[in-house]
Motif scaffolding. Sequence first.
Motif, PDB file in Angstrom:
ATOM      1  N   HIS A  32     -75.101  16.674  17.403  1.00  0.00           N
ATOM      2  CA  HIS A  32     -74.711  16.032  16.141  1.00  0.00           C
ATOM      3  C   HIS A  32     -74.746  16.988  14.948  1.00  0.00           C
ATOM      4  O   HIS A  32     -73.900  16.923  14.065  1.00  0.00           O
ATOM      5  CB  HIS A  32     -75.617  14.840  15.861  1.00  0.00           C
ATOM      6  CG  HIS A  32     -75.400  13.728  16.828  1.00  0.00           C
ATOM      7  ND1 HIS A  32     -74.824  12.536  16.495  1.00  0.00           N
ATOM      8  CD2 HIS A  32     -75.665  13.653  18.160  1.00  0.00           C
ATOM      9  CE1 HIS A  32     -74.738  11.761  17.569  1.00  0.00           C
ATOM     10  NE2 HIS A  32     -75.240  12.417  18.594  1.00  0.00           N
ATOM     11  N   TYR A  33     -75.764  17.865  14.924  1.00  0.00           N
ATOM     12  CA  TYR A  33     -75.978  18.679  13.716  1.00  0.00           C
ATOM     13  C   TYR A  33     -75.784  20.173  13.967  1.00  0.00           C
ATOM     14  O   TYR A  33     -76.110  20.990  13.111  1.00  0.00           O
ATOM     15  CB  TYR A  33     -77.367  18.398  13.133  1.00  0.00           C
ATOM     16  CG  TYR A  33     -77.536  16.945  12.758  1.00  0.00           C
ATOM     17  CD1 TYR A  33     -76.813  16.401  11.692  1.00  0.00           C
ATOM     18  CD2 TYR A  33     -78.382  16.108  13.480  1.00  0.00           C
ATOM     19  CE1 TYR A  33     -76.937  15.067  11.351  1.00  0.00           C
ATOM     20  CE2 TYR A  33     -78.517  14.767  13.148  1.00  0.00           C
ATOM     21  CZ  TYR A  33     -77.789  14.245  12.076  1.00  0.00           C
ATOM     22  OH  TYR A  33     -77.906  12.932  11.740  1.00  0.00           O
ATOM     23  N   GLY A  34     -75.306  20.532  15.142  1.00  0.00           N
ATOM     24  CA  GLY A  34     -74.961  21.928  15.397  1.00  0.00           C
ATOM     25  C   GLY A  34     -76.151  22.836  15.687  1.00  0.00           C
ATOM     26  O   GLY A  34     -76.045  24.059  15.553  1.00  0.00           O
ATOM     27  N   LEU A  87     -83.071  11.935  15.129  1.00  0.00           N
ATOM     28  CA  LEU A  87     -81.654  12.127  14.836  1.00  0.00           C
ATOM     29  C   LEU A  87     -81.398  11.966  13.340  1.00  0.00           C
ATOM     30  O   LEU A  87     -80.665  11.090  12.891  1.00  0.00           O
ATOM     31  CB  LEU A  87     -80.793  11.161  15.659  1.00  0.00           C
ATOM     32  CG  LEU A  87     -79.371  11.673  15.940  1.00  0.00           C
ATOM     33  CD1 LEU A  87     -79.356  12.987  16.691  1.00  0.00           C
ATOM     34  CD2 LEU A  87     -78.579  10.637  16.712  1.00  0.00           C
ATOM     35  N   SER A  88     -82.096  12.861  12.589  1.00  0.00           N
ATOM     36  CA  SER A  88     -81.783  12.954  11.164  1.00  0.00           C
ATOM     37  C   SER A  88     -81.408  14.410  10.930  1.00  0.00           C
ATOM     38  O   SER A  88     -81.495  15.229  11.846  1.00  0.00           O
ATOM     39  CB  SER A  88     -82.989  12.578  10.317  1.00  0.00           C
ATOM     40  OG  SER A  88     -83.962  13.607  10.388  1.00  0.00           O
ATOM     41  N   VAL A  89     -81.010  14.744   9.717  1.00  0.00           N
ATOM     42  CA  VAL A  89     -80.592  16.121   9.455  1.00  0.00           C
ATOM     43  C   VAL A  89     -81.744  17.090   9.719  1.00  0.00           C
ATOM     44  O   VAL A  89     -81.541  18.174  10.256  1.00  0.00           O
ATOM     45  CB  VAL A  89     -80.058  16.259   8.011  1.00  0.00           C
ATOM     46  CG1 VAL A  89     -79.798  17.719   7.675  1.00  0.00           C
ATOM     47  CG2 VAL A  89     -78.783  15.446   7.847  1.00  0.00           C
ATOM     48  N   ALA A 116     -76.423  18.802  35.428  1.00  0.00           N
ATOM     49  CA  ALA A 116     -76.981  19.528  34.269  1.00  0.00           C
ATOM     50  C   ALA A 116     -76.428  18.896  32.988  1.00  0.00           C
ATOM     51  O   ALA A 116     -75.508  19.392  32.348  1.00  0.00           O
ATOM     52  CB  ALA A 116     -76.609  21.008  34.359  1.00  0.00           C
ATOM     53  N   ARG A 117     -77.030  17.762  32.581  1.00  0.00           N
ATOM     54  CA  ARG A 117     -76.490  16.961  31.466  1.00  0.00           C
ATOM     55  C   ARG A 117     -77.466  16.897  30.306  1.00  0.00           C
ATOM     56  O   ARG A 117     -78.661  17.113  30.471  1.00  0.00           O
ATOM     57  CB  ARG A 117     -76.213  15.535  31.959  1.00  0.00           C
ATOM     58  CG  ARG A 117     -75.169  15.503  33.053  1.00  0.00           C
ATOM     59  CD  ARG A 117     -74.806  14.093  33.461  1.00  0.00           C
ATOM     60  NE  ARG A 117     -73.726  14.142  34.437  1.00  0.00           N
ATOM     61  CZ  ARG A 117     -72.443  14.295  34.115  1.00  0.00           C
ATOM     62  NH1 ARG A 117     -72.089  14.395  32.847  1.00  0.00           N
ATOM     63  NH2 ARG A 117     -71.512  14.358  35.049  1.00  0.00           N
ATOM     64  N   LEU A 118     -76.957  16.545  29.115  1.00  0.00           N
ATOM     65  CA  LEU A 118     -77.832  16.284  27.979  1.00  0.00           C
ATOM     66  C   LEU A 118     -77.507  14.897  27.432  1.00  0.00           C
ATOM     67  O   LEU A 118     -76.450  14.342  27.710  1.00  0.00           O
ATOM     68  CB  LEU A 118     -77.691  17.340  26.884  1.00  0.00           C
ATOM     69  CG  LEU A 118     -76.455  17.352  26.000  1.00  0.00           C
ATOM     70  CD1 LEU A 118     -76.726  18.200  24.763  1.00  0.00           C
ATOM     71  CD2 LEU A 118     -75.273  17.932  26.741  1.00  0.00           C
ATOM     72  N   HIS A 119     -78.449  14.345  26.659  1.00  0.00           N
ATOM     73  CA  HIS A 119     -78.247  13.000  26.135  1.00  0.00           C
ATOM     74  C   HIS A 119     -77.270  13.020  24.952  1.00  0.00           C
ATOM     75  O   HIS A 119     -77.236  13.984  24.187  1.00  0.00           O
ATOM     76  CB  HIS A 119     -79.589  12.394  25.704  1.00  0.00           C
ATOM     77  CG  HIS A 119     -79.491  10.916  25.555  1.00  0.00           C
ATOM     78  ND1 HIS A 119     -79.092  10.322  24.374  1.00  0.00           N
ATOM     79  CD2 HIS A 119     -79.672   9.909  26.449  1.00  0.00           C
ATOM     80  CE1 HIS A 119     -79.064   9.004  24.550  1.00  0.00           C
ATOM     81  NE2 HIS A 119     -79.411   8.730  25.799  1.00  0.00           N
ATOM     82  N   VAL A 120     -76.476  11.925  24.798  1.00  0.00           N
ATOM     83  CA  VAL A 120     -75.476  11.876  23.711  1.00  0.00           C
ATOM     84  C   VAL A 120     -76.136  11.892  22.331  1.00  0.00           C
ATOM     85  O   VAL A 120     -75.473  12.194  21.333  1.00  0.00           O
ATOM     86  CB  VAL A 120     -74.549  10.640  23.805  1.00  0.00           C
ATOM     87  CG1 VAL A 120     -73.641  10.752  25.019  1.00  0.00           C
ATOM     88  CG2 VAL A 120     -75.340   9.347  23.818  1.00  0.00           C
TER      89      VAL A 120
END
Length: 294
Positions: free
Chosen positions: A35-37, A108-110, A25-29
């Motif tokens: 990264h942004y909560g 992967l931006s804000v 049960a994993r997620l990608h880094v």
Amino acid sequence: MTTTAFDDRDGVIWLDGAFVPWRDARLHVLSHGLHYGGGVFEGVRVYGGRAFKPVEHFERLHASARELGFRVPFDVTELDAAMRETVRRQDIVDGYVRPVAWRGSEQLSVSGAGTSVHVAIAAWEWPHVFSGDARSRGIRLRTSRWRRPAPDTAPVRAKAASLYNICTLARDEAEAAGYDDALLLDFRGHLAEATGANLFLVIDGALHTPTPDTFLDGITRQTVLSLAADLGIAVHERHIGPEELDRADELFLTGTAYEVQPVRAVDARSYEVGSVTTALSKAYTDLTRAVTAP
Ligand SMILES: Cc1ncc(COP(=O)(O)O)c(C=O)c1O
């Protein structure tokens, strides 16, 4: 504390609609949530194989996600069914369930626009947060230098993962100083809560609890308020200054994990487990265990 790491256990975890082996049960880094909560979660307790107030918890999961601007892609009924099956497959009797939802990796931006939302539910045996003397005679709190933020600074009503970095900082500092947990004030300097539980003071036989305008209005807190009404205990929900800790006779915390947890010290002040704490603790135990009656 040594436990088997949470990514290295046997069993299954429900992930995005299907059961997967626990270790898979994993997620990608590069997940936005990491990264942004952008993550929200719940903690649900299981007594005698059945969850306490599951609908309230899943409704809050949805509400927390809305506060953060995303939607959990499973409704409350689907999440409840998934949790029941998780508890059954894990053979949990007295335990804890952790539903969590987070933004995925589409960008992967804000900005969180366009991210998918993932959901997982895991369950494990977990009888009590505190044990032995701490559980029965009370835990020791240290007033933290960290504060609960203003409602126009952070999504304070959400059970948002990002808000817990304040709690982790406070808790780690308290433990390093030899205490069990931290007591946080809010941005105005009023009493707020502990790192995973709400606060109650008993003053002259009446219950006083901070107005939940900078922190979670806990499901246990609401349950205890209604039990207090049943028992004829007067309740005052209001802003409370830290100086009022000096005139409290009893102090306790409430939370799904903590249940009704007596406090025996805050910094240099000490408290006894008195009759109000004892009555509410018993009433809460009776209620949660009654849920499991056939
Ligand atoms: C920071 C915080 N406050 C309060 C609570 C109590 O909420 P509840 O009674 O819904 O578990 C929790 C636990 O979920 C918490 O983590």
